[in-house]
Design a protein around this motif. Structure first.
Motif, PDB file in Angstrom:
ATOM      1  N   GLN A 139      -0.979  -3.180  -1.877  1.00 31.33           N
ATOM      2  CA  GLN A 139      -1.992  -2.969  -0.905  1.00 31.33           C
ATOM      3  C   GLN A 139      -1.474  -3.750   0.453  1.00 31.33           C
ATOM      4  OE1 GLN A 139      -5.898  -3.811  -2.366  1.00 31.33           O
ATOM      5  NE2 GLN A 139      -5.626  -1.991  -4.183  1.00 31.33           N
ATOM      6  N   ALA A 156      -5.049  -2.859   4.910  1.00 34.07           N
ATOM      7  CA  ALA A 156      -6.322  -1.865   4.938  1.00 34.07           C
ATOM      8  C   ALA A 156      -6.682  -1.469   3.580  1.00 34.07           C
ATOM      9  CB  ALA A 156      -5.759  -0.496   5.659  1.00 34.07           C
ATOM     10  N   GLY A 157      -6.206  -2.198   2.660  1.00 31.94           N
ATOM     11  CA  GLY A 157      -6.681  -1.918   1.212  1.00 31.94           C
ATOM     12  C   GLY A 157      -6.125  -0.636   0.625  1.00 31.94           C
ATOM     13  N   LYS A 158      -4.969  -0.125   1.366  1.00 37.00           N
ATOM     14  CA  LYS A 158      -4.456   1.338   1.035  1.00 37.00           C
ATOM     15  C   LYS A 158      -3.105   0.968   0.211  1.00 37.00           C
ATOM     16  CE  LYS A 158      -7.179   4.342   3.404  1.00 37.00           C
ATOM     17  NZ  LYS A 158      -7.287   5.409   4.400  1.00 37.00           N
ATOM     18  N   PRO A 159      -2.744   1.480  -0.777  1.00 37.97           N
ATOM     19  CA  PRO A 159      -1.246   1.080  -1.415  1.00 37.97           C
ATOM     20  C   PRO A 159      -0.155   1.397  -0.243  1.00 37.97           C
ATOM     21  CG  PRO A 159      -2.187   3.175  -2.446  1.00 37.97           C
ATOM     22  CD  PRO A 159      -3.432   2.695  -1.149  1.00 37.97           C
ATOM     23  N   ASN A 206       5.326   5.507   2.114  1.00 40.32           N
ATOM     24  CA  ASN A 206       3.968   5.796   2.563  1.00 40.32           C
ATOM     25  C   ASN A 206       3.133   4.652   2.846  1.00 40.32           C
ATOM     26  OD1 ASN A 206       1.443   7.089   3.133  1.00 40.32           O
ATOM     27  ND2 ASN A 206       1.048   7.701   0.900  1.00 40.32           N
ATOM     28  N   HIS A 207       2.481   4.541   3.947  1.00 43.03           N
ATOM     29  CA  HIS A 207       1.910   3.300   4.418  1.00 43.03           C
ATOM     30  C   HIS A 207       0.760   3.711   5.362  1.00 43.03           C
ATOM     31  CE1 HIS A 207       1.471  -0.398   6.696  1.00 43.03           C
ATOM     32  NE2 HIS A 207       2.633  -0.537   7.138  1.00 43.03           N
ATOM     33  N   HIS A 208      -0.372   3.107   5.247  1.00 41.74           N
ATOM     34  CA  HIS A 208      -1.547   3.477   6.250  1.00 41.74           C
ATOM     35  C   HIS A 208      -2.211   2.187   6.587  1.00 41.74           C
ATOM     36  CE1 HIS A 208      -1.557   7.736   5.346  1.00 41.74           C
ATOM     37  NE2 HIS A 208      -1.389   7.258   4.238  1.00 41.74           N
ATOM     38  N   GLU A 209      -2.147   1.625   7.752  1.00 35.32           N
ATOM     39  CA  GLU A 209      -2.835   0.571   8.393  1.00 35.32           C
ATOM     40  C   GLU A 209      -3.887   0.999   9.451  1.00 35.32           C
ATOM     41  OE1 GLU A 209      -2.614  -2.654   6.972  1.00 35.32           O
ATOM     42  OE2 GLU A 209      -1.342  -2.087   5.600  1.00 35.32           O
ATOM     43  N   ARG A 231       0.598  -1.412  -7.505  1.00 38.71           N
ATOM     44  CA  ARG A 231      -0.070  -1.002  -6.593  1.00 38.71           C
ATOM     45  C   ARG A 231       0.036  -1.910  -5.461  1.00 38.71           C
ATOM     46  NH1 ARG A 231      -0.532   4.349  -6.737  1.00 38.71           N
ATOM     47  NH2 ARG A 231      -2.370   4.229  -5.140  1.00 38.71           N
ATOM     48  N   SER A 255       3.583   2.719  -0.404  1.00 39.69           N
ATOM     49  CA  SER A 255       4.704   3.002  -1.236  1.00 39.69           C
ATOM     50  C   SER A 255       6.163   2.930  -0.787  1.00 39.69           C
ATOM     51  CB  SER A 255       4.395   4.555  -1.658  1.00 39.69           C
ATOM     52  OG  SER A 255       5.475   5.040  -2.528  1.00 39.69           O
TER      53      SER A 255
END
Length: 111
Positions: A81, A84-87, A107-110, A79, A89
């Motif tokens: 990270q 933002a602490g989100k994975p 997949n990426h969220h910042e 996992r 992928s």
């Protein structure tokens, strides 16, 4: 001769376990067209891209019958990270000699 008996509840559990092992089909992830296209970008000369293996989460990639390498998703192995602490992928390609053929962010969220 003296025989020990398995308690009835335990025998039922054993039968249920055996039924699950032999009657329930294994989970097999089918390769989507979009993921197939991304793997094709990682291995441009590929002619065959197989579904994810059931015993190890990788996609074998071939040119005719020659193994070119494997593609895998980072989420299946660890996992990773972001800030933002989100994975994050990613889809990673490795050739048969262990060299990277490329990386695609799935997949990426910042913030």
């Amino acid at each position: 001769a003296r025989f020990s008996r398995v308690p009835v509840p335990m025998a039922g559990r054993i039968v249920l376990l055996l039924a699950c092992l032999f009657l329930v089909p294994p989970v097999h992830a089918e390769l989507s067209d979009s993921k197939r296209a991304l793997i094709q970008e990682l291995f441009p000369s590929a002619t065959v891209i197989e579904d994810k293996l059931p015993d190890f989460p990788v996609y074998p990639v071939y040119q005719l019958q020659e193994l070119l390498g494997y593609a895998y998703e980072t989420a299946d192995h660890s996992r990773l990270q972001g800030f933002a602490g989100k994975p994050i992928s990613m889809l990673i390609g490795l050739d048969s000699k262990g060299r990277f053929t490329g990386i695609k962010v799935l997949n990426h969220h910042e913030p």
